[in-house]
Design an enzyme around this catalytic site. Structure first.
Site, PDB file in Angstrom:
ATOM      1  CG  HIS A 177      -0.446   0.374   2.494  1.00 56.42           C
ATOM      2  ND1 HIS A 177      -0.025  -0.539   3.434  1.00 56.42           N
ATOM      3  CD2 HIS A 177      -0.244   1.590   3.063  1.00 56.42           C
ATOM      4  CE1 HIS A 177       0.394   0.097   4.509  1.00 56.42           C
ATOM      5  NE2 HIS A 177       0.274   1.382   4.313  1.00 56.42           N
ATOM      6  CG  ASP A 213       0.323  -3.930   2.840  1.00 56.43           C
ATOM      7  OD1 ASP A 213       0.622  -3.412   1.742  1.00 56.43           O
ATOM      8  OD2 ASP A 213       0.158  -3.275   3.886  1.00 56.43           O
ATOM      9  CB  SER A 261       2.993   1.729   6.197  1.00 56.32           C
ATOM     10  OG  SER A 261       1.834   1.392   6.876  1.00 56.32           O
ATOM     11  N   GLY A 262       5.490  -0.163   5.782  1.00 58.66           N
ATOM     12  CA  GLY A 262       6.551  -0.554   4.863  1.00 58.66           C
ATOM     13  C   GLY A 262       7.865  -0.763   5.575  1.00 58.66           C
TER      14      GLY A 262
HETATM   15  N1  ARG Z   1      -1.056   2.053   7.644  1.00 56.75           N
HETATM   16  C1  ARG Z   1      -0.047   2.731   8.392  1.00 56.75           C
HETATM   17  C2  ARG Z   1       0.951   3.380   7.434  1.00 56.75           C
HETATM   18  O1  ARG Z   1       0.711   3.444   6.263  1.00 56.75           O
HETATM   19  C3  ARG Z   1       0.578   1.838   9.423  1.00 56.75           C
HETATM   20  C4  ARG Z   1      -0.327   1.585  10.525  1.00 56.75           C
HETATM   21  C5  ARG Z   1       0.216   0.672  11.533  1.00 56.75           C
HETATM   22  N2  ARG Z   1      -0.702   0.672  12.585  1.00 56.75           N
HETATM   23  C6  ARG Z   1      -0.548   0.063  13.745  1.00 56.75           C
HETATM   24  N3  ARG Z   1      -1.432   0.213  14.678  1.00 56.75           N
HETATM   25  N4  ARG Z   1       0.503  -0.659  13.959  1.00 56.75           N
HETATM   26  O2  ARG Z   1       1.922   3.967   7.868  1.00 56.75           O
END
Ligand code: ARG
Length: 650
Positions: A453, A501, A599-600
């Site tokens: 994503h 993902d 993320s990532g």
């Molecule tokens: N979707 C988020 C991002 O793009 C990461 C979220 C991780 N969330 C969590 N509660 N660990 O950075």
């Protein structure tokens, strides 16, 4: 949990505005030539007004806080749910009971802890709370090693023992002959020549040499005038830091609030409280300019309240003596012998009291297949064309000094997460500045692993390796364009989860060389086996923190525990939405988590003395919430995919 969160992540990533990073000024001062001028001087530093103290909710007086029952059932800090969530299937070996609890097996998979008084909880994790809220009125509660295990450090002019009543200038709070001047409801100290600080407690010659590791002076204020917390403050422990146990050199620490440098920083620093948050900053302390050979005067505080200040630094901690050659600061000055407060028994989440769940194998080929440390990253052609000395090993960070200062996350020291990547984007073919959007992990010179994503086909993408600060151009950095982003074919988002993902970024380079290996840029190893639930692993990133929803300027890291698929699929956690392409990881405290902007990025674990990239930050229901741990892409599930893509492309 919903997809809105994902969009929110992306939205936030676009908005990420790097906050201004304060550049620390290094003040010099020549101890032989104190520049304070003749005569008396007002202690100017960090003036705290009575009005401010009264307004500060932290110092609210709580009725009944002095009742001496130790009923801690309102304590959710170490609540049982986290233990249940990560319960390693109940065996008594190793003993899951803390604080000398005795373990009794119950049935096949359960156990019961018989807790010695006064400990309670499923794993005897809850102890007495000497520093319960309101106990110290308008004062800071610090922990001591003898009953009643706490002491109140009143905010002047509030008076001990309970810091609830106020008396101006009586007794005189000004040290070293300072004169207390009343000013309405406030007071001011008029200090004798050479003395400074709000209480004239900073003497002439109070300066540090080198990096200030040997500093044993009395400055107790940060650069911005915040008053330092006592090193044995309950507030510090309550917020997840444990100075006495986590720093390499706790010599200079003690039951005082003087600035110190126990962890190899560049100058003395201290913790301070910002609202309900724990923070730290460098101190308003001067660097000794010229070694003069002058032995500094010992500071004799006129200690109006010896019981509230049991170990003044005068006897145990002389001011650092600048030696003619200050090449080895650790040998200058006299290390303090100040007693180390024992943070237990408390309710504090000290590292010592964080239980290590016993590892239990999960669904994978666990114990049998202990991975090799992978001396060569992979066998693909890109690696083959990299000079042999480049990226010959993976998963080997620089040895690091503990730097546990930020709640929920620690500042990553240089080289400690050398595979961490900042993935940055800008509108295609524009010349706008690139902005951090996600994390990533370097797995080969030309390959970065990230979350599916995180890729944006309509944008220019670049990666920055080897940097810690997003808003500074650091000499250790390498910035490389992304040639191609390969998202997993089965990548799928639903309103409740993100599946498969994962993505690979192929970097631009010549002859198979893209990133160059340095002390600050290294690859992480790929895992080749499942790891046991309950294992502690590390996450890192520049994502949102408790303090800043825009993310952190400095790379932060935190430890999380691997949570079994079964536990994480329970109805009150994520229910049935999880599949094998992901796993959960969280923290016993419930507060430590990855968040938007992470993320990532990597979740790395130890496997055979190397760091393997076991998870990729993917999603979660908000951040750090009870029963809602972070969800990570399960890298072991994609090993063949990763190998096929990296090999095919070269
Ligand atoms: N979707 C988020 C991002 O793009 C990461 C979220 C991780 N969330 C969590 N509660 N660990 O950075």
């Amino acid at each position: 949990m919903n997809l809105k969160l994902l969009f929110f992540c992306l939205f936030l990533a676009v908005l990420l505005v790097p906050a201004e990073l304060k550049r620390k000024k290094h003040k010099h001062h020549d101890p032989g030539h104190e520049g304070h001028g003749p005569g008396h001087k007002h202690g100017k530093h960090g003036k705290v007004k009575v009005e401010d103290i009264l307004k500060d909710l932290f110092f609210e007086i709580v009725e009944g806080a002095w009742d001496d029952d130790d009923d801690d059932d309102d304590d959710h800090t170490n609540a049982d749910w986290v233990f249940e969530l990560q319960e390693p299937d109940g065996q008594c070996d190793p003993n899951p009971c803390l604080n000398n609890g005795v373990c009794e097996p119950k049935g096949k998979r359960k156990f019961k802890c018989d807790c010695p008084k006064p400990f309670k909880g499923k794993k005897c994790q809850r102890g007495p709370k000497p520093c319960r809220r309101g106990r110290c009125g308008r004062g800071e509660c610090v922990l001591t090693s003898t009953p009643p295990f706490y002491e109140c450090k009143c905010k002047e002019p509030f008076q001990p023992p309970r810091c609830t009543h106020l008396a101006l200038c009586e007794p005189n709070p000004c040290r070293n002959g300072g004169q207390c001047i009343k000013d309405g409801t406030d007071f001011d100290c008029l200090c004798p020549t050479g003395y400074s600080g709000r209480f004239c407690h900073v003497g002439p010659n109070d300066c540090y040499v080198g990096d200030g590791e040997s500093y044993r002076g009395n400055v107790s204020e940060t650069d911005d005038g915040n008053e330092c917390l006592y090193w044995n403050s309950h507030f510090i422990l309550e917020n997840g830091a444990d100075p006495f146990n986590s720093f390499e050199d706790s010599d200079g620490l003690g039951p005082h609030n003087f600035c110190r440098n126990p962890d190899g920083d560049q100058m003395p620093w201290c913790f301070f409280r910002r609202g309900r948050r724990l923070s730290w900053d460098h101190c308003d302390v001067t660097e000794c300019l010229q070694p003069t050979g002058v032995v500094p005067m010992e500071i004799v505080p006129t200690d109006a309240n010896p019981t509230a200040l049991p170990s003044r630094p005068t006897t145990s901690e002389p001011t650092a003596t600048p030696k003619p050659t200050a090449s080895k600061p650790s040998t200058t000055g006299t290390p303090s012998q100040a007693p180390q407060p024992s943070p237990t028994p408390t309710d504090s989440p000290t590292t010592a009291s964080v239980p290590q769940p016993s590892p239990t194998p999960t669904d994978g080929p666990t114990t049998a297949s202990v991975p090799q440390p992978s001396p060569t990253p992979t066998d693909g052609p890109p690696t083959a064309s990299v000079p042999p000395q480049q990226f010959a090993t993976c998963g080997q960070p620089q040895p690091k000094k503990n730097n546990a200062r930020i709640f929920g996350g620690l500042k990553v020291p240089p080289g400690a997460a050398p595979w961490q990547v900042s993935l940055q984007v800008r509108p295609k073919n524009s010349n706008q500045a690139f902005r951090h959007t996600c994390g990533g992990v370097l797995i080969e010179s030309c390959w970065v692993l990230t979350a599916g994503h995180c890729t944006e086909q309509m944008k220019d993408m670049q990666v920055v390796l080897g940097g810690l600060s997003l808003d500074l151009e650091e000499p250790t950095e390498q910035t490389i364009q992304v040639e191609e982003a390969i998202v997993h074919e089965n990548y799928r988002e639903t309103p409740s989860a993100v599946y498969n993902d994962i993505a690979l970024l192929r970097l631009k380079g010549t002859d198979g060389v893209c990133a160059k290996e340095t002390q600050f840029v290294k690859t992480a190893c790929l895992p080749d086996a499942q790891l046991p639930d309950g294992m502690e692993c590390t996450i890192s990133g520049w994502g949102a923190t408790e303090d800043s929803q825009h993310g952190s300027n400095h790379l932060l890291e935190a430890n999380v525990m691997l949570i079994s698929q079964e536990k994480c699929s329970e109805p009150e956690v994520y229910g049935r939405v999880l599949d094998n392409s992901m796993f959960c990881a969280g923290h016993l405290m419930g507060g430590v988590d990855s968040c938007q902007g992470d993320s990532g990025g990597p979740l790395t674990c130890d496997q055979n003395n190397a760091k393997v990239i076991y998870g990729v930050v993917s999603w979660g229901d908000q951040c750090g919430r009870k029963n809602k741990p972070g969800v990570y892409t399960r890298v072991t599930h994609f090993l063949d995919w990763i190998k096929s893509k990296t090999q095919a492309a070269s």
